[in-house]
Design a protein around this motif. Structure first.
Motif, PDB file in Angstrom:
ATOM      1  N   GLU A   1       0.725  -1.145   0.046  1.00 31.39           N
ATOM      2  CA  GLU A   1       0.136  -0.164   0.115  1.00 31.39           C
ATOM      3  C   GLU A   1       0.828   1.253  -0.100  1.00 31.39           C
ATOM      4  O   GLU A   1       1.761   1.402   0.694  1.00 31.39           O
ATOM      5  CB  GLU A   1      -0.716  -0.026   1.249  1.00 31.39           C
ATOM      6  CG  GLU A   1      -1.961  -1.235   1.228  1.00 31.39           C
ATOM      7  CD  GLU A   1      -2.671  -1.166   2.334  1.00 31.39           C
ATOM      8  OE1 GLU A   1      -3.973  -1.796   2.304  1.00 31.39           O
ATOM      9  OE2 GLU A   1      -2.414  -0.294   3.360  1.00 31.39           O
ATOM     10  N   LYS A   2       0.382   2.310  -0.946  1.00 33.66           N
ATOM     11  CA  LYS A   2       1.273   3.384  -0.877  1.00 33.66           C
ATOM     12  C   LYS A   2       0.251   4.536  -1.216  1.00 33.66           C
ATOM     13  O   LYS A   2      -0.708   4.447  -1.943  1.00 33.66           O
ATOM     14  CB  LYS A   2       2.092   3.471  -2.020  1.00 33.66           C
ATOM     15  CG  LYS A   2       3.344   2.434  -2.031  1.00 33.66           C
ATOM     16  CD  LYS A   2       4.065   2.558  -3.274  1.00 33.66           C
ATOM     17  CE  LYS A   2       5.297   1.341  -2.986  1.00 33.66           C
ATOM     18  NZ  LYS A   2       6.286   1.512  -4.106  1.00 33.66           N
ATOM     19  N   GLY A   3       0.388   5.735  -0.487  1.00 37.49           N
ATOM     20  CA  GLY A   3      -0.624   6.900  -0.730  1.00 37.49           C
ATOM     21  C   GLY A   3      -1.699   6.678  -0.303  1.00 37.49           C
ATOM     22  O   GLY A   3      -1.984   6.280   1.121  1.00 37.49           O
ATOM     23  N   SER A   4      -2.584   6.900  -1.194  1.00 35.34           N
ATOM     24  CA  SER A   4      -4.313   6.658  -1.088  1.00 35.34           C
ATOM     25  C   SER A   4      -4.581   5.396  -1.633  1.00 35.34           C
ATOM     26  O   SER A   4      -5.731   5.123  -1.251  1.00 35.34           O
ATOM     27  CB  SER A   4      -4.829   7.854  -1.810  1.00 35.34           C
ATOM     28  OG  SER A   4      -4.791   7.934  -3.043  1.00 35.34           O
ATOM     29  N   VAL A   5      -3.596   4.568  -1.731  1.00 36.78           N
ATOM     30  CA  VAL A   5      -4.158   3.195  -2.344  1.00 36.78           C
ATOM     31  C   VAL A   5      -4.134   2.213  -1.263  1.00 36.78           C
ATOM     32  O   VAL A   5      -3.167   1.991  -0.568  1.00 36.78           O
ATOM     33  CB  VAL A   5      -3.158   2.727  -3.576  1.00 36.78           C
ATOM     34  CG1 VAL A   5      -3.447   1.336  -4.103  1.00 36.78           C
ATOM     35  CG2 VAL A   5      -3.159   3.632  -4.687  1.00 36.78           C
ATOM     36  N   LYS A   6      -5.348   1.509  -1.064  1.00 33.43           N
ATOM     37  CA  LYS A   6      -5.324   0.327  -0.082  1.00 33.43           C
ATOM     38  C   LYS A   6      -5.752  -0.832  -0.633  1.00 33.43           C
ATOM     39  O   LYS A   6      -6.289  -0.851  -1.670  1.00 33.43           O
ATOM     40  CB  LYS A   6      -6.364   0.805   1.121  1.00 33.43           C
ATOM     41  CG  LYS A   6      -6.299   2.451   1.695  1.00 33.43           C
ATOM     42  CD  LYS A   6      -5.155   2.354   2.295  1.00 33.43           C
ATOM     43  CE  LYS A   6      -4.691   3.731   2.875  1.00 33.43           C
ATOM     44  NZ  LYS A   6      -3.632   3.766   3.519  1.00 33.43           N
ATOM     45  N   TYR A   7      -4.951  -1.969  -0.199  1.00 34.12           N
ATOM     46  CA  TYR A   7      -5.468  -3.338  -0.618  1.00 34.12           C
ATOM     47  C   TYR A   7      -6.451  -3.957   0.112  1.00 34.12           C
ATOM     48  O   TYR A   7      -6.752  -4.030   1.596  1.00 34.12           O
ATOM     49  CB  TYR A   7      -3.902  -3.933  -0.464  1.00 34.12           C
ATOM     50  CG  TYR A   7      -4.147  -5.552  -0.875  1.00 34.12           C
ATOM     51  CD1 TYR A   7      -4.420  -5.741  -2.278  1.00 34.12           C
ATOM     52  CD2 TYR A   7      -3.681  -6.452  -0.169  1.00 34.12           C
ATOM     53  CE1 TYR A   7      -4.458  -7.107  -2.603  1.00 34.12           C
ATOM     54  CE2 TYR A   7      -3.816  -7.839  -0.377  1.00 34.12           C
ATOM     55  CZ  TYR A   7      -4.008  -8.085  -1.686  1.00 34.12           C
ATOM     56  OH  TYR A   7      -4.079  -9.304  -2.217  1.00 34.12           O
ATOM     57  N   VAL A   8      -7.371  -4.752  -0.414  1.00 31.64           N
ATOM     58  CA  VAL A   8      -8.392  -5.672   0.063  1.00 31.64           C
ATOM     59  C   VAL A   8      -8.263  -6.831  -0.661  1.00 31.64           C
ATOM     60  O   VAL A   8      -8.063  -7.391  -1.711  1.00 31.64           O
ATOM     61  CB  VAL A   8      -9.873  -5.042  -0.439  1.00 31.64           C
ATOM     62  CG1 VAL A   8     -10.791  -6.073   0.283  1.00 31.64           C
ATOM     63  CG2 VAL A   8      -9.734  -3.725   0.441  1.00 31.64           C
ATOM     64  N   GLU A   9      -8.362  -7.992   0.206  1.00 35.62           N
ATOM     65  CA  GLU A   9      -8.495  -9.447  -0.090  1.00 35.62           C
ATOM     66  C   GLU A   9      -9.154 -10.151   1.103  1.00 35.62           C
ATOM     67  O   GLU A   9      -8.983 -10.056   2.074  1.00 35.62           O
ATOM     68  CB  GLU A   9      -6.967 -10.136  -0.117  1.00 35.62           C
ATOM     69  CG  GLU A   9      -6.882 -11.336  -0.348  1.00 35.62           C
ATOM     70  CD  GLU A   9      -5.550 -12.050  -0.558  1.00 35.62           C
ATOM     71  OE1 GLU A   9      -5.091 -12.254  -1.728  1.00 35.62           O
ATOM     72  OE2 GLU A   9      -4.928 -12.380   0.697  1.00 35.62           O
ATOM     73  N   ILE A  10     -10.053 -10.669   0.541  1.00 34.97           N
ATOM     74  CA  ILE A  10     -11.084 -11.706   1.301  1.00 34.97           C
ATOM     75  C   ILE A  10     -11.193 -12.964   0.586  1.00 34.97           C
ATOM     76  O   ILE A  10     -11.043 -13.186  -0.699  1.00 34.97           O
ATOM     77  CB  ILE A  10     -12.443 -11.162   1.354  1.00 34.97           C
ATOM     78  CG1 ILE A  10     -13.131 -10.951   0.312  1.00 34.97           C
ATOM     79  CG2 ILE A  10     -12.408  -9.701   2.127  1.00 34.97           C
ATOM     80  CD1 ILE A  10     -14.654 -10.392   0.024  1.00 34.97           C
ATOM     81  N   GLU A  11     -11.501 -14.084   1.562  1.00 30.63           N
ATOM     82  CA  GLU A  11     -11.760 -15.464   0.944  1.00 30.63           C
ATOM     83  C   GLU A  11     -13.333 -15.384   0.529  1.00 30.63           C
ATOM     84  O   GLU A  11     -14.319 -14.923   1.224  1.00 30.63           O
ATOM     85  CB  GLU A  11     -11.513 -16.327   1.970  1.00 30.63           C
ATOM     86  CG  GLU A  11     -11.746 -17.746   1.394  1.00 30.63           C
ATOM     87  CD  GLU A  11     -11.732 -18.974   2.378  1.00 30.63           C
ATOM     88  OE1 GLU A  11     -12.069 -19.996   2.018  1.00 30.63           O
ATOM     89  OE2 GLU A  11     -10.922 -18.836   3.355  1.00 30.63           O
ATOM     90  N   SER A  12     -13.603 -15.689  -0.644  1.00 30.50           N
ATOM     91  CA  SER A  12     -14.802 -15.825  -1.204  1.00 30.50           C
ATOM     92  C   SER A  12     -15.580 -17.503  -0.860  1.00 30.50           C
ATOM     93  O   SER A  12     -14.869 -18.587  -1.275  1.00 30.50           O
ATOM     94  CB  SER A  12     -14.730 -15.743  -2.802  1.00 30.50           C
ATOM     95  OG  SER A  12     -16.218 -16.302  -3.199  1.00 30.50           O
ATOM     96  N   LYS A  13     -16.545 -17.551  -0.014  1.00 28.84           N
ATOM     97  CA  LYS A  13     -16.880 -18.607   0.249  1.00 28.84           C
ATOM     98  C   LYS A  13     -17.581 -19.460  -0.929  1.00 28.84           C
ATOM     99  O   LYS A  13     -17.631 -20.561  -1.110  1.00 28.84           O
ATOM    100  CB  LYS A  13     -18.125 -18.408   1.392  1.00 28.84           C
ATOM    101  CG  LYS A  13     -17.749 -17.980   2.744  1.00 28.84           C
ATOM    102  CD  LYS A  13     -18.533 -17.996   3.762  1.00 28.84           C
ATOM    103  CE  LYS A  13     -17.979 -17.447   5.063  1.00 28.84           C
ATOM    104  NZ  LYS A  13     -19.117 -17.387   6.346  1.00 28.84           N
TER     105      LYS A  13
END
Length: 502
Positions: free
Chosen positions: A165-177
């Motif tokens: 993650e840098k600056g205004s960029v955020k990372y999202v990761e979730i498991e899909s059931k």
């Protein structure tokens, strides 16, 4: 077979200690072959390996992981399938698959050779998927051919790429059931979110959201480009800008539920988007939820709006992949007389162009993807649109050797023909899609995608739709989405939010 030249003079050569010279000469004679020996250590995998192994030939040595195959000027690539190959055991490379030249011709040119072990752990590309192993490049020079086989040891392992993650960029990761249940193993959904400038200072403020689906080969790392162009400022309206990851084992899943890739559309709408919108303070209503994309992402964005008409507030699709299969890049897949490789005159079908010149043709591109085995653009379409075969693989639309189209598979593709879906369900979909459809295409699209878009536009016009389907004269696949069109799309999104928000 022993070279006749060496056989005749072998006794004299041995006495003069010059036999290696004559063997070298023999190797460069017509009919000589390149001899390569492969191996991998236990540090890569201690288990016997079953799968595909590659050798790629390049004119310059690659630095690090091998480069992917160039669509327009593919480097020689060769592949061999192996069964229960043990680590630390030499394997004579005898490729069954080759493109664009035969393995037998490789002894006459200078190349750097690099081997790749495709462990097939879920990544899209054999050349850069995490966990795959590769060798250092080794130079083969026909002027100085080796006496022993060239040894390529695949002892370098491609690491997992970590999102920083840098600056205004955020990372999202979730498991899909949903996807995990389909594939019977943990499956993840990924996205990167660009936050508006006011996000930290306005904790009570909620934002509309733009969801972008990148084109073939793209992923959520495109969020950094979106941040650089200030994509969250949408004609004066601050929005969250979310770049989704559409890549998968078989290519680009386009967020469509399919028999092979699984329920990616449903997983997006029911799992990832609710998670994102709760985490980042989205408005959370269809009127504040827009979708966009280019190329395969363009098809995906249009499909999502049509498949989920009440969930999204509008789509802005640019240069989408075929939206009418009566013109699948110049092939009518429903016409029993048509062949994917050759036209009505028996001439080779073009697949890409530039300035009136053909750059790619179907058959060679098909042959390149046969070597790859998975993750190619054409085969990616089958992974989405085709039923699953008895062998567990997507049923092929066309015969890989002859180009003959399977009529039953073509019939099954109808459920993903966007023009046909709209036409058949217009009574229900029409009112729900009013003001939401925007499709933009270059009149000289590089991959001949303009034909299908024109057909879609005609069909929507016949339905009395207010959809905007616009063809831009002189534009191609690469230059369609310029600064002016981005600005126009931003204004249209801002206007749509202004009209529709509660």
């Amino acid at each position: 077979m022993l070279c006749p030249f060496v056989h005749t003079y072998s006794n004299h050569v041995k006495r003069m200690h010059l036999e290696p010279f004559f063997l070298a000469v023999c190797l460069t004679q017509p009919g000589a072959q390149l001899h390569v020996e492969l191996a991998f250590p236990k540090s890569v995998t201690a288990e016997p390996f079953t799968g595909r192994v590659f050798v790629i030939a390049t004119k310059t040595a690659s630095k690090g992981t091998p480069a992917g195959l160039n669509w327009f000027n593919p480097q020689p690539a060769f592949a061999q399938d192996v069964v229960k190959w043990m680590p630390d055991t030499p394997l004579k490379f005898e490729p069954k698959f080759a493109h664009p030249k035969a393995w037998e011709t490789m002894a006459t040119e200078k190349y750097y050779l690099q081997a790749i072990l495709d462990r097939d752990l879920g990544g899209m590309n054999f050349n850069n998927s995490a966990g795959n192993a590769y060798s250092q490049p080794v130079l083969y020079d026909p002027d100085h051919p080796p006496i022993e086989p060239i040894k390529l040891v695949m002892d370098q392992v491609i690491p997992v790429r970590k999102f920083e993650e840098k600056g205004s960029v955020k990372y999202v990761e979730i498991e899909s059931k949903l996807l995990s249940a389909f594939h019977k193993k943990p499956m993840m959904l990924r996205a990167a979110v660009v936050l508006p400038k006011s996000f930290a200072d306005a904790p009570a403020k909620k934002y509309p959201v733009i969801y972008e689906i990148p084109g073939f080969g793209g992923n959520h790392y495109g969020a950094f480009g979106a941040e650089a162009r200030n994509a969250t400022d949408v004609a004066g309206v601050e929005m969250l800008y979310v770049v989704l990851d559409p890549s998968c084992w078989l290519g680009h899943h386009v967020f469509a539920d399919s028999d092979n890739n699984g329920p990616y559309g449903k997983a997006l709408a029911e799992e990832l988007i609710p998670h994102l919108e709760a985490k980042f303070r989205a408005v959370g209503s269809p009127a504040a939820r827009f979708v966009t994309g280019r190329s395969s992402g363009g098809w995906s964005s249009l499909w999502l709006q049509v498949a989920y008409p009440d969930f999204f507030g509008g789509t802005w699709s640019t240069a989408p992949d075929p939206v009418d299969f009566r013109d699948f890049q110049r092939v009518n897949i429903y016409d029993p007389k048509q062949n994917l490789f050759t036209d009505e005159k028996g001439e080779s079908r073009p697949l890409a162009r530039a300035g009136g010149k053909v750059l790619l043709r179907y058959k060679p591109f098909n042959d390149m993807e046969v070597v790859m085995g998975r993750g190619g653009q054409l085969f990616s379409f089958e992974a989405v649109f085709s039923p699953r075969g008895k062998d567990g693989k997507p049923m092929p639309l066309w015969n890989r050797t002859t180009g003959v189209i399977d009529r039953d598979v073509a019939k099954a593709w109808e459920r993903y023909d966007i023009r046909l879906v709209l036409q058949r369900n217009w009574k229900t979909l029409g009112p729900k899609l009013a003001g939401k459809l925007h499709v933009y295409m270059g009149a000289e699209d590089t991959f001949y995608l303009d034909g299908a878009t024109r057909l879609l536009g005609d069909s929507l016009k016949d339905r009395g739709s207010d959809a905007v389907v616009e063809i831009f004269p002189g534009r191609n696949h690469g230059n369609l989405l310029d600064a002016a069109l981005r600005k126009r799309i931003a204004q249209e999104m801002a206007d749509a939010f202004g009209k529709l928000k509660l």
